[in-house]
Write an enzyme that holds these catalytic residues in place. Structure first.
Site, PDB file in Angstrom:
ATOM      1  N   ASP A 102     -12.723  -8.722   4.455  1.00 28.28           N
ATOM      2  CA  ASP A 102     -14.036  -8.682   3.786  1.00 28.28           C
ATOM      3  C   ASP A 102     -14.642 -10.090   3.766  1.00 28.28           C
ATOM      4  OD1 ASP A 102     -13.686  -5.943   3.138  1.00 28.28           O
ATOM      5  OD2 ASP A 102     -14.638  -6.217   1.178  1.00 28.28           O
ATOM      6  N   TYR A 117       0.821  -1.205   0.000  1.00 32.00           N
ATOM      7  CA  TYR A 117       0.000   0.000   0.000  1.00 32.00           C
ATOM      8  C   TYR A 117       0.862   1.265   0.000  1.00 32.00           C
ATOM      9  CZ  TYR A 117      -4.670  -1.924   0.916  1.00 32.00           C
ATOM     10  OH  TYR A 117      -5.887  -2.541   0.819  1.00 32.00           O
ATOM     11  N   ASP A 173      -6.619  -6.788   4.210  1.00 29.84           N
ATOM     12  CA  ASP A 173      -7.742  -6.116   3.550  1.00 29.84           C
ATOM     13  C   ASP A 173      -8.664  -7.155   2.928  1.00 29.84           C
ATOM     14  OD1 ASP A 173      -9.268  -3.970   2.382  1.00 29.84           O
ATOM     15  OD2 ASP A 173      -8.318  -4.492   0.465  1.00 29.84           O
ATOM     16  N   LYS A 215       2.592 -15.416   2.294  1.00 29.25           N
ATOM     17  CA  LYS A 215       2.720 -16.140   1.024  1.00 29.25           C
ATOM     18  C   LYS A 215       4.211 -16.431   0.851  1.00 29.25           C
ATOM     19  CE  LYS A 215       1.166 -17.776  -2.902  1.00 29.25           C
ATOM     20  NZ  LYS A 215       0.312 -18.983  -2.988  1.00 29.25           N
ATOM     21  N   ASP A 263      -3.631 -18.139   0.537  1.00 27.94           N
ATOM     22  CA  ASP A 263      -4.666 -18.809  -0.274  1.00 27.94           C
ATOM     23  C   ASP A 263      -5.375 -19.880   0.552  1.00 27.94           C
ATOM     24  OD1 ASP A 263      -2.204 -20.116  -0.297  1.00 27.94           O
ATOM     25  OD2 ASP A 263      -2.288 -20.684  -2.415  1.00 27.94           O
TER      26      ASP A 263
HETATM   27  C1  IPM Z   1     -10.451  -0.837   3.951  1.00 33.47           C
HETATM   28  C2  IPM Z   1     -10.539  -0.224   2.576  1.00 33.47           C
HETATM   29  C3  IPM Z   1      -9.311   0.626   2.290  1.00 33.47           C
HETATM   30  C4  IPM Z   1      -8.113  -0.304   2.301  1.00 33.47           C
HETATM   31  C5  IPM Z   1      -9.348   1.433   0.975  1.00 33.47           C
HETATM   32  C6  IPM Z   1     -10.544   2.311   0.882  1.00 33.47           C
HETATM   33  C7  IPM Z   1      -8.104   2.231   0.791  1.00 33.47           C
HETATM   34  O1  IPM Z   1     -10.742  -1.207   1.610  1.00 33.47           O
HETATM   35  O2  IPM Z   1     -10.318  -0.085   4.926  1.00 33.47           O
HETATM   36  O3  IPM Z   1     -10.547  -2.052   4.070  1.00 33.47           O
HETATM   37  O4  IPM Z   1      -7.814  -0.970   1.296  1.00 33.47           O
HETATM   38  O5  IPM Z   1      -7.440  -0.361   3.337  1.00 33.47           O
HETATM   39 MN    MN Z   2     -11.136  -3.178   2.448  1.00 32.51          MN
END
Ligand code: IPM
Ligand code: MN
Ligand code: NAD
Length: 355
Positions: free
Chosen positions: A251, A141, A247, A191, A223
């Site tokens: 999710d 990042y 990240d 990884k 993975d």
């Molecule tokens: C998160 C988001 C951010 C990230 C983006 C918006 C930069 O996806 O906080 O998970 O990738 O960290």
């Molecule tokens: Mn995110």
């Protein structure tokens, strides 16, 4: 003296959900006699439109001077083609960097009330209680990048990942310490079968484990971890991983409990901490008044706990959210026949009644 909360609604549903969370914070603060003031600041696409930058200096300074930051979400299609260094997402990345927020804690707890809402079978998700400890200000990042260059007659782009030993040590320490007060297990995710940064990551975490002999450590490739989260998620306690892997995995983990709209996070570092739901600005539902505010409300609870050391107020907020769900209220992301449909406003009202 009143402590100061900086609220940064941002874009899309950010405004709707922070409004809910502030209302709940105010009521919980009143109940527990906590003196707070709220100061609003711009960031993201909204700030870009007003000031030509997604992260005004004023917002950074206010965040630094506060006792805790509550952040909504940034981003949206409208700004997809602005110059990359001015994208709305640079606001949250910049705040993390300026505040030194090296660790992002993303707890995922599947309550019995919500077991049936998971896309996975109830037997698979019942009892899930894990936290992802994501490195937040390093890795790919924040490495060098090139948006476009010519190479061997073709256009190419690149992003560089680097991690130093101290960067890995500080996040791993936090993961071990978090595990110590939870179930005593760290899963470090990398990884290392391919990446040099991952091999350094694994060596460093393994070395540090000597100082935490009371904590069990295992390693998974990312993975496999993605698969294990769907196959057998109750095996996890603390997952410690890099910025990019964290990240993506968070999710996936968030939806175990039915909706990404419910998942809070705490970004902590040297001084001021920042609290935000893990989801984005949800352009597909922004402005409709139907966003699930619980992720942001639970982020406000984390702010009470970690920044203000107001454990009782944090518990009050968490219990009010649990109670609203147990009483059958559901925003559309979780709605099923037989339950009480609530939009953002109604859900907020129902939670406020239970504070
Ligand atoms: C998160 C988001 C951010 C990230 C983006 C918006 C930069 O996806 O906080 O998970 O990738 O960290
Ligand atoms: Mn995110
Ligand atoms: P998103 O999280 O905004 O949305 C993904 C899906 O989840 C959408 O269908 C959305 O409607 C749903 N969803 C998200 N939050 C919800 C809520 N509270 N209630 C109900 N449903 C909800 O992810 P995306 O669509 O990939 O990204 C949209 C924008 O948000 C992009 O610009 C992205 O960069 C940005 N983003 C910002 C942050 C942040 O500010 N921290 C985090 C993630 C994404």
């Amino acid at each position: 003296m009143a402590r100061k909360i900086v609220v940064i609604p941002g874009d899309g549903i950010g405004k709707e959900i922070t409004e809910s969370a502030v209302a709940v914070m105010k009521k919980a603060a009143e109940k527990h006699h906590i003196d707070l003031t709220y100061e609003y600041h711009d960031a993201g696409g909204t700030a870009y439109d007003k000031f030509g930058t997604p992260l005004p200096e004023k917002t950074i300074e206010a965040a630094k001077a506060s006792d805790g930051v509550l952040f909504g979400a940034v981003g949206g299609d409208k700004w997809d083609n602005v110059e990359p260094t001015l994208r709305p997402e640079k606001a949250i990345l910049g705040l993390r960097k300026h505040l030194g927020l090296y660790a992002n804690l993303r707890p995922v707890k599947v309550s019995d009330t919500l077991v049936e809402y998971s896309p996975l079978k109830a037997d698979v998700v019942r009892g899930v209680d894990l936290v992802i400890v994501r490195e937040l200000i390093g890795g790919i990042y924040f490495g060098d990048r090139c948006e476009s260059e010519q190479h061997n007659g073709a256009e190419r782009a690149w992003d560089l990942e680097n991690y130093s030993v101290p960067e890995v040590e500080r996040i791993a320490k936090l993961a071990f310490e978090t595990a110590r007060i939870r179930k005593g297990k760290v899963t470090s995710v990398d990884k290392s079968n391919v990446l040099a940064t991952s091999r350094l990551w694994r060596r460093t975490v393994t070395r540090l484990a000597d100082d935490y002999k009371d904590v069990a450590l295992d390693h998974l490739y990312v993975d496999n971890c993605a698969m294990q989260l769907a196959l057998h998620p109750t095996q996890f306690d603390v997952i410690c991983t890099s910025n990019l892997f964290g990240d993506i995995l968070s999710d996936e983990a968030a939806v175990l409990g039915g909706s990404i709209g419910m998942m809070p996070s705490a970004s902590i570092g040297e001084k001021t901490s920042l609290f935000e739901p893990i989801h984005g600005s949800a352009p597909d539902i922004a402005g409709k008044g139907i966003a699930n505010p619980i992720g942001t409300i639970l982020s406000a609870a984390m702010l009470m706990r970690y920044s203000l050391k107001e454990e009782e107020a944090a518990k009050t907020i968490e219990a009010a959210c649990d109670k609203a769900l147990a009483d059958g209220y559901r925003t559309p992301d979780l709605y099923k026949d037989g339950f009480k449909k609530a939009n953002t406003e109604k859900m907020t009202e129902v939670i406020l009644d239970r504070v």
